[in-house]
Write an enzyme that holds these catalytic residues in place. Sequence first.
Site, PDB file in Angstrom:
ATOM      1  N   TRP A 138      -4.563   3.963  54.259  1.00  0.00           N
ATOM      2  CA  TRP A 138      -5.141   2.651  53.942  1.00  0.00           C
ATOM      3  C   TRP A 138      -5.018   1.768  55.175  1.00  0.00           C
ATOM      4  CZ3 TRP A 138      -2.073  -1.739  51.392  1.00  0.00           C
ATOM      5  CH2 TRP A 138      -2.919  -2.811  51.071  1.00  0.00           C
ATOM      6  N   ASP A 220       3.545   4.662  47.960  1.00  0.00           N
ATOM      7  CA  ASP A 220       2.612   3.595  47.620  1.00  0.00           C
ATOM      8  C   ASP A 220       1.861   4.053  46.381  1.00  0.00           C
ATOM      9  OD1 ASP A 220       0.778   1.565  47.441  1.00  0.00           O
ATOM     10  OD2 ASP A 220       0.173   1.622  49.540  1.00  0.00           O
ATOM     11  N   LYS A 256      -5.475  -2.114  40.176  1.00  0.00           N
ATOM     12  CA  LYS A 256      -6.516  -1.163  39.792  1.00  0.00           C
ATOM     13  C   LYS A 256      -6.395  -0.735  38.335  1.00  0.00           C
ATOM     14  CE  LYS A 256      -8.041  -0.739  44.113  1.00  0.00           C
ATOM     15  NZ  LYS A 256      -7.044  -1.494  44.886  1.00  0.00           N
TER      16      LYS A 256
END
Length: 412
Positions: A138, A220, A256
Amino acid sequence: MVNSQAGVFADVPALPGDPIFALNTMFSADKNPEKINLGAGAYRDEDGRPWVLPSVQSAKLQLINDPTDEHEYPPIEGRPAFRALAAKLIFGADSRAITEARIASNQTISGTGANHLAGLFLRRMKPEAQLYVSSPTWGNHHAIYERVGYKHLHSYPYWDPASRSLDIQGMLATMQSAPEGSIFLLHACAHNPTGVDPTREQWSRILATMQSRRHIALFDSAYQGFASGSLDADAYAVRLFVEAGEEVLVAQSFSKNLGIYGERAGCLHVVCRESDSASRVATQLADLTRGEISCTPLFGAKIAELVISSPELYAQWRDHDLPTMAGRIIRMRQLLHARLVDLATPGDWSHIVSQIGMFSYTGLTPAQCDVLVKQKSVYLANNGRISMCGLNERNIDYFARCIDEVVRSSVP
């Protein structure tokens, strides 16, 4: 008297904007009726619109109609119920780390804030440890960790462009050669940007290698439940490490899986070997939080609490909302792959369906992506990453034809 001298900030240089947000701006200004936005990392329904989860909508209504709800400061470390529920969600309600009080949990400003707090804590407590991130990872990982003091981030191989799959041998070799006690940032599921996750057998090999070198795992976890549709399946890697007795950090986001992107609800968990260590770690996390943001936002945490703690809302979320999002993304992968096969587009496109989660690493080159953006009004990152959420049954044929055209034009 007017001061004619240059202003104090006259020599401040301008920086380029975030490329993904720039894509969104370009998409909004584009008048092409066939335009497609595949850059944004946010769920869209079949009509291309943001979707408020029914479980979240019900929780919001409960909050609005609760006359006792207030807006007081929460504790520095965050709302106790939220932190406890977040820990149970990622580690499992029967986790020994929870029952033995070996986890320090601190509410954060979503996953970005959790990564930031993890970086601050590790720089304070383990300043000599080297930090490794996957190649690619990311984009914001680099900015977050460099700004807390990791000036020279290391990378470990992850994406194999030849096979369009995980470079497990390169990954393990780097773990073997890294200085003992290094920190490895691992994506818990739905790797961003590739969509390529290790298999369970590969996770076992990763764990064994990290144990042999006494490395620290920093997970993560941005997509639990959103990737496969199963909260438990998407927590497999984290639970594997914790059940093996590893001390790990987990940066957890609810953006999300609850679709509350703008509410910034997240949590950092630090799993320790002893409960008294966890108690001391908690004081460090609270001290770092106090010095930066004082306390965290309430609204998103309250929504998460209601959804996870209510049997009715939790069932709606677990059994309907999450499978709806994950299922639509899986369906788009299947359709895109089928369209490319029907078109006989040069190359092997099986990676489209073997990848998982919001993103797909298509393998398209920067030059091909540039053509798609400038000539076809298909907005995607120049590394070939697409957000599967931007596809639907009305635009997928156009997108497949565009891919076919740029690939054929590049074939010698």
